[in-house]
Write a protein that holds these residues in place. Sequence first.
Motif, PDB file in Angstrom:
ATOM      1  N   UNK A 156       0.798  -1.225   0.000  1.00 26.10           N
ATOM      2  CA  UNK A 156       0.000   0.000   0.000  1.00 26.10           C
ATOM      3  C   UNK A 156       0.826   1.268   0.000  1.00 26.10           C
ATOM      4  N   UNK A 157       2.051   1.193   0.490  1.00 23.81           N
ATOM      5  CA  UNK A 157       2.897   2.391   0.576  1.00 23.81           C
ATOM      6  C   UNK A 157       3.504   2.722  -0.780  1.00 23.81           C
ATOM      7  N   UNK A 158       3.529   4.011  -1.091  1.00 23.46           N
ATOM      8  CA  UNK A 158       3.998   4.420  -2.411  1.00 23.46           C
ATOM      9  C   UNK A 158       5.179   5.363  -2.340  1.00 23.46           C
ATOM     10  N   UNK A 159       5.802   5.537  -3.490  1.00 22.26           N
ATOM     11  CA  UNK A 159       6.627   6.710  -3.741  1.00 22.26           C
ATOM     12  C   UNK A 159       6.119   7.252  -5.075  1.00 22.26           C
ATOM     13  N   UNK A 160       5.615   8.493  -5.080  1.00 21.19           N
ATOM     14  CA  UNK A 160       5.047   9.096  -6.284  1.00 21.19           C
ATOM     15  C   UNK A 160       4.025   8.161  -6.950  1.00 21.19           C
ATOM     16  N   UNK A 161       3.160   7.569  -6.118  1.00 20.65           N
ATOM     17  CA  UNK A 161       2.058   6.706  -6.586  1.00 20.65           C
ATOM     18  C   UNK A 161       2.513   5.379  -7.174  1.00 20.65           C
ATOM     19  N   UNK A 162       3.750   5.014  -6.958  1.00 23.64           N
ATOM     20  CA  UNK A 162       4.226   3.724  -7.462  1.00 23.64           C
ATOM     21  C   UNK A 162       4.496   2.750  -6.321  1.00 23.64           C
ATOM     22  N   UNK A 163       4.583   1.499  -6.646  1.00 28.75           N
ATOM     23  CA  UNK A 163       4.994   0.383  -5.764  1.00 28.75           C
ATOM     24  C   UNK A 163       3.927  -0.084  -4.772  1.00 28.75           C
ATOM     25  N   UNK A 164       2.716   0.478  -4.789  1.00 24.54           N
ATOM     26  CA  UNK A 164       1.697   0.088  -3.801  1.00 24.54           C
ATOM     27  C   UNK A 164       1.337  -1.390  -3.912  1.00 24.54           C
ATOM     28  N   UNK A 165       1.489  -1.941  -5.105  1.00 20.06           N
ATOM     29  CA  UNK A 165       1.042  -3.309  -5.372  1.00 20.06           C
ATOM     30  C   UNK A 165       2.001  -4.387  -4.848  1.00 20.06           C
ATOM     31  N   UNK A 166       3.182  -4.000  -4.425  1.00 17.62           N
ATOM     32  CA  UNK A 166       4.132  -5.014  -3.954  1.00 17.62           C
ATOM     33  C   UNK A 166       3.572  -5.696  -2.701  1.00 17.62           C
ATOM     34  N   UNK A 167       3.636  -7.020  -2.633  1.00 17.59           N
ATOM     35  CA  UNK A 167       3.036  -7.717  -1.490  1.00 17.59           C
ATOM     36  C   UNK A 167       3.900  -7.674  -0.230  1.00 17.59           C
ATOM     37  N   UNK A 168       5.137  -7.204  -0.364  1.00 21.78           N
ATOM     38  CA  UNK A 168       6.063  -7.089   0.772  1.00 21.78           C
ATOM     39  C   UNK A 168       6.359  -5.610   1.015  1.00 21.78           C
ATOM     40  N   UNK A 169       7.048  -5.328   2.127  1.00 21.47           N
ATOM     41  CA  UNK A 169       7.502  -3.955   2.395  1.00 21.47           C
ATOM     42  C   UNK A 169       9.015  -3.931   2.198  1.00 21.47           C
ATOM     43  N   UNK A 170       9.463  -3.030   1.306  1.00 22.04           N
ATOM     44  CA  UNK A 170      10.887  -2.973   0.992  1.00 22.04           C
ATOM     45  C   UNK A 170      11.429  -1.563   1.115  1.00 22.04           C
ATOM     46  N   UNK A 171      12.735  -1.487   1.266  1.00 18.72           N
ATOM     47  CA  UNK A 171      13.404  -0.182   1.300  1.00 18.72           C
ATOM     48  C   UNK A 171      13.669   0.249  -0.137  1.00 18.72           C
ATOM     49  N   UNK A 172      13.234   1.475  -0.444  1.00 19.34           N
ATOM     50  CA  UNK A 172      13.413   1.992  -1.801  1.00 19.34           C
ATOM     51  C   UNK A 172      14.857   2.441  -1.987  1.00 19.34           C
ATOM     52  N   UNK A 173      15.425   2.134  -3.138  1.00 17.33           N
ATOM     53  CA  UNK A 173      16.796   2.583  -3.428  1.00 17.33           C
ATOM     54  C   UNK A 173      16.844   4.108  -3.423  1.00 17.33           C
TER      55      UNK A 173
END
Length: 179
Positions: A156-173
């Motif tokens: 659910x968490x995004x950066x600029x409306x992206x990545x919400x669909x990932x099923x895990x929580x990851x650290x963005x580069x």
Amino acid sequence: MHKDVESILFTQEQIAARVKELGRAIREEYAGKELVMVCVLKGACVFFADLLRAAEVPAEIDFMAVSSYGFGAQSSGHVNIIKDISAPVAGRHVLLVEDIIDSGNSLYALKELFGKRGAASVKICAFLDKKARRTAKVEADYVGYAIEDAFVVGYGLDYAEKYRELPYIGILKREVYEK
Ligand code: IMP
Ligand code: MG
């Protein structure tokens, strides 16, 4: 793993296990009480749907959207209500559900608002807590995981409306938001 993700902080399995525990705690607290669960859009929507089913407690659900971030990775320090709930809250117990509590600005403002509207109680459930970055005087009553200061995406968490669909929580580069 997504190419923009540096590492996975919480796997799908770890998330599910923690949500189950949070659900149990919420069920114990709110059983027999009139509960309104408020999802703070958009980030919390995935967590909210999981938590609702894990809690398995009668609740009216509603949705609220506030903005403090724009498209950047830093809080701008003020909060606008973009979408308000329609459920009446006077005399009822409100549980605000957030994906992450960072500066605390948005939840501080929302807690005040629901208090003014006459809620019987206002509590906060945040899946992630970046404690070190808190500037507002507000704490979550229920927290999934406390995390270090890193920009995270997924579940659910995004950066600029992206990545919400990932099923895990990851650290963005870093290079993704510093370029
Ligand atoms: P606060 O008002 O500073 O506590 O901001 C909370 C909001 O900022 C959250 O609901 C998220 O939308 C966003 N946010 C804070 N940290 C992150 C992060 O690491 N990844 C994605 N969104 C974040
Ligand atoms: Mg949010």
